[in-house]
Design an enzyme around this catalytic site. Sequence first.
Site, PDB file in Angstrom:
ATOM      1  N   CYS A 158      62.529  30.650 -16.695  1.00  0.00           N
ATOM      2  CA  CYS A 158      63.599  31.039 -17.635  1.00  0.00           C
ATOM      3  C   CYS A 158      63.392  30.456 -19.036  1.00  0.00           C
ATOM      4  O   CYS A 158      63.884  31.006 -20.020  1.00  0.00           O
ATOM      5  CB  CYS A 158      64.951  30.611 -17.090  1.00  0.00           C
ATOM      6  SG  CYS A 158      64.969  28.922 -16.472  1.00  0.00           S
TER       7      CYS A 158
ATOM      8  N   HIS B 256      69.193  28.899 -22.806  1.00  0.00           N
ATOM      9  CA  HIS B 256      68.088  28.013 -23.195  1.00  0.00           C
ATOM     10  C   HIS B 256      67.677  28.354 -24.626  1.00  0.00           C
ATOM     11  O   HIS B 256      67.351  29.510 -24.947  1.00  0.00           O
ATOM     12  CB  HIS B 256      66.879  28.239 -22.284  1.00  0.00           C
ATOM     13  CG  HIS B 256      67.061  27.752 -20.870  1.00  0.00           C
ATOM     14  ND1 HIS B 256      68.109  26.963 -20.452  1.00  0.00           N
ATOM     15  CD2 HIS B 256      66.276  27.935 -19.770  1.00  0.00           C
ATOM     16  CE1 HIS B 256      67.971  26.690 -19.160  1.00  0.00           C
ATOM     17  NE2 HIS B 256      66.869  27.269 -18.722  1.00  0.00           N
TER      18      HIS B 256
ATOM     19  N   LYS C 255      54.726  25.016 -16.790  1.00  0.00           N
ATOM     20  CA  LYS C 255      55.058  26.445 -16.619  1.00  0.00           C
ATOM     21  C   LYS C 255      55.115  27.122 -17.988  1.00  0.00           C
ATOM     22  O   LYS C 255      54.629  28.242 -18.172  1.00  0.00           O
ATOM     23  CB  LYS C 255      56.411  26.600 -15.920  1.00  0.00           C
ATOM     24  CG  LYS C 255      56.407  26.183 -14.460  1.00  0.00           C
ATOM     25  CD  LYS C 255      57.823  26.257 -13.899  1.00  0.00           C
ATOM     26  CE  LYS C 255      57.916  25.594 -12.543  1.00  0.00           C
ATOM     27  NZ  LYS C 255      59.304  25.357 -12.130  1.00  0.00           N
TER      28      LYS C 255
HETATM   29  P1  NAP Z   1      70.791  26.747  -6.224  1.00  0.00           P
HETATM   30  O1  NAP Z   1      72.051  26.937  -6.976  1.00  0.00           O
HETATM   31  O2  NAP Z   1      70.432  25.370  -5.751  1.00  0.00           O
HETATM   32  O3  NAP Z   1      70.813  27.747  -4.957  1.00  0.00           O
HETATM   33  C1  NAP Z   1      69.831  27.654  -3.951  1.00  0.00           C
HETATM   34  C2  NAP Z   1      70.009  28.726  -2.872  1.00  0.00           C
HETATM   35  O4  NAP Z   1      68.942  28.555  -1.906  1.00  0.00           O
HETATM   36  C3  NAP Z   1      71.318  28.610  -2.091  1.00  0.00           C
HETATM   37  O5  NAP Z   1      71.743  29.897  -1.719  1.00  0.00           O
HETATM   38  C4  NAP Z   1      70.917  27.819  -0.859  1.00  0.00           C
HETATM   39  O6  NAP Z   1      71.755  28.060   0.267  1.00  0.00           O
HETATM   40  C5  NAP Z   1      69.536  28.384  -0.598  1.00  0.00           C
HETATM   41  N1  NAP Z   1      68.714  27.466   0.217  1.00  0.00           N
HETATM   42  C6  NAP Z   1      68.505  26.149  -0.030  1.00  0.00           C
HETATM   43  N2  NAP Z   1      67.741  25.620   0.976  1.00  0.00           N
HETATM   44  C7  NAP Z   1      67.490  26.641   1.845  1.00  0.00           C
HETATM   45  C8  NAP Z   1      66.787  26.726   3.077  1.00  0.00           C
HETATM   46  N3  NAP Z   1      66.181  25.678   3.621  1.00  0.00           N
HETATM   47  N4  NAP Z   1      66.720  27.923   3.707  1.00  0.00           N
HETATM   48  C9  NAP Z   1      67.328  29.011   3.179  1.00  0.00           C
HETATM   49  N5  NAP Z   1      68.031  28.989   2.001  1.00  0.00           N
HETATM   50  C10 NAP Z   1      68.107  27.813   1.354  1.00  0.00           C
HETATM   51  O7  NAP Z   1      69.523  27.216  -7.068  1.00  0.00           O
HETATM   52  P2  NAP Z   1      69.472  28.343  -8.250  1.00  0.00           P
HETATM   53  O8  NAP Z   1      69.635  27.717  -9.570  1.00  0.00           O
HETATM   54  O9  NAP Z   1      70.315  29.471  -7.845  1.00  0.00           O
HETATM   55  O10 NAP Z   1      67.929  28.767  -8.193  1.00  0.00           O
HETATM   56  C11 NAP Z   1      67.443  29.676  -7.215  1.00  0.00           C
HETATM   57  C12 NAP Z   1      65.968  29.990  -7.533  1.00  0.00           C
HETATM   58  O11 NAP Z   1      65.894  30.630  -8.805  1.00  0.00           O
HETATM   59  C13 NAP Z   1      65.096  28.735  -7.632  1.00  0.00           C
HETATM   60  O12 NAP Z   1      63.823  29.035  -7.101  1.00  0.00           O
HETATM   61  C14 NAP Z   1      65.020  28.466  -9.117  1.00  0.00           C
HETATM   62  O13 NAP Z   1      63.838  27.792  -9.495  1.00  0.00           O
HETATM   63  C15 NAP Z   1      65.009  29.903  -9.661  1.00  0.00           C
HETATM   64  N6  NAP Z   1      65.505  30.052 -11.046  1.00  0.00           N
HETATM   65  C16 NAP Z   1      66.681  29.484 -11.424  1.00  0.00           C
HETATM   66  C17 NAP Z   1      67.133  29.679 -12.734  1.00  0.00           C
HETATM   67  C18 NAP Z   1      68.420  29.080 -13.254  1.00  0.00           C
HETATM   68  O14 NAP Z   1      68.670  29.208 -14.467  1.00  0.00           O
HETATM   69  N7  NAP Z   1      69.232  28.442 -12.422  1.00  0.00           N
HETATM   70  C19 NAP Z   1      66.386  30.451 -13.613  1.00  0.00           C
HETATM   71  C20 NAP Z   1      65.196  31.045 -13.181  1.00  0.00           C
HETATM   72  C21 NAP Z   1      64.775  30.840 -11.891  1.00  0.00           C
HETATM   73  P3  NAP Z   1      73.014  27.094   0.610  1.00  0.00           P
HETATM   74  O15 NAP Z   1      74.078  27.403  -0.407  1.00  0.00           O
HETATM   75  O16 NAP Z   1      73.386  27.522   1.987  1.00  0.00           O
HETATM   76  O17 NAP Z   1      72.544  25.690   0.519  1.00  0.00           O
END
Ligand code: NAP
Length: 366
Positions: free
Chosen positions: A162, A257, A219
């Site tokens: 991002c 960002h 990255k």
């Molecule tokens: P997050 O809020 O921590 O959400 C993580 C998700 O993954 C939750 O649904 C969680 O489920 C699930 N999860 C965690 N451990 C798991 C497991 N062992 N098995 C199956 N599911 C599992 O993270 P996020 O910010 O949404 O980011 C998600 C992805 O997008 C990441 O790879 C991150 O690098 C990428 N990303 C994020 C952003 C951003 O701005 N936030 C931008 C670009 C890319 P539970 O709720 O049940 O724990």
Amino acid sequence: MTKIPVGILGATGMVGQHYLRLLKDHPWFEVRYVAASPRSAGKKYREAVSGRWHVAGEPGAHVWLLQVEDAGDVSKASAALGRGDCSFVFSALEMGKDETRALEEAYASAGIPVISNASAHRWTDDVPVLIGEVNPDHAGIIPLQQKRRGWDRGFIAVKPNCSIQSYMTPLHALALAGFQAERAVVATMQAVSGAGYPGVPGIDMIDNVIPYIGGEEEKSELEPLKIFGTIEDGVFKNARKPRISAHCSRVPVTDGHLACVSLEFGVKKPSLEEVKEIWASFRGLPQELGLPSAPEKPIIVHEENDRPQPRRDRDAEGGMAAAVGRLRPCNVFDIRFTALSHNTVRGAAGGGILNAELLKYKGYLS
Ligand code: NAP
């Protein structure tokens, strides 16, 4: 038109919630499958996110009642594919890289295409890292990926980090016009939502800036080279330019960002007026095709000397545009400017949805 049923892996997380909000009234896709960790599995979606629904807006009413499945159990998604409830998945999982890589491959191998936000596959040499306005032709590697791995219907396509989203389209627009950046120095100020939920502890963030985000500078320096690269012999060959030096910091902003960018060009250097004109008039393939999530103006040029600002400008074009401003000469390189992009929309869920729209247009998502 009958909508394509889709699934969200990581549906309970920060990015997953944005997927659900953005897909609520989507003209092509309908969410019929949600999955997360075993902690959430077995609960109705409403119960699974009780007390941690963070985004403005709501998912479709039916989503609250969907049962959350275990994202680690691919057989559940296969069954949903079989009953016509999950034609492909958006992956917004936050797990270890090796685990994510293996799991996304298991979905693709089961015939379920994966449009991912995770970084696990960004360096896999037959997986495209797509920005619709920049490298839509990279989707052309998908049949080669499928053939190489013996997948019939499944494949993996990802979106980039991002933090680079705000300046990739501006750099691409300049290169298309013949002004290739040779070197870039980038300093980002990244929102707390970029770390997911609960993310960085509040006590570390209030009245503070943290000058380190693990893995982010690498990255920021390398992903652009794959995105600007070419497909050769069935794999990606990185571009050599621009060389990028990145500084990435976490700042107490909720979403958006911001990046301060200095660019050096080769022999051919644009004037500031040319740069502005190139950015303001740039349109990419998503705009030409009129894809549902494509911003009308992918680059919004600000003239005010104190813009773009995260709070005021991140939601422009529904959070899908890059806002640029403070364009001026650079004392060391040639030009410098400030760029902004909404990290959880264009940098995450919105970018993933636009990629899916592009891939559907190209015939990869039936
Ligand atoms: P997050 O809020 O921590 O959400 C993580 C998700 O993954 C939750 O649904 C969680 O489920 C699930 N999860 C965690 N451990 C798991 C497991 N062992 N098995 C199956 N599911 C599992 O993270 P996020 O910010 O949404 O980011 C998600 C992805 O997008 C990441 O790879 C991150 O690098 C990428 N990303 C994020 C952003 C951003 O701005 N936030 C931008 C670009 C890319 P539970 O709720 O049940 O724990």
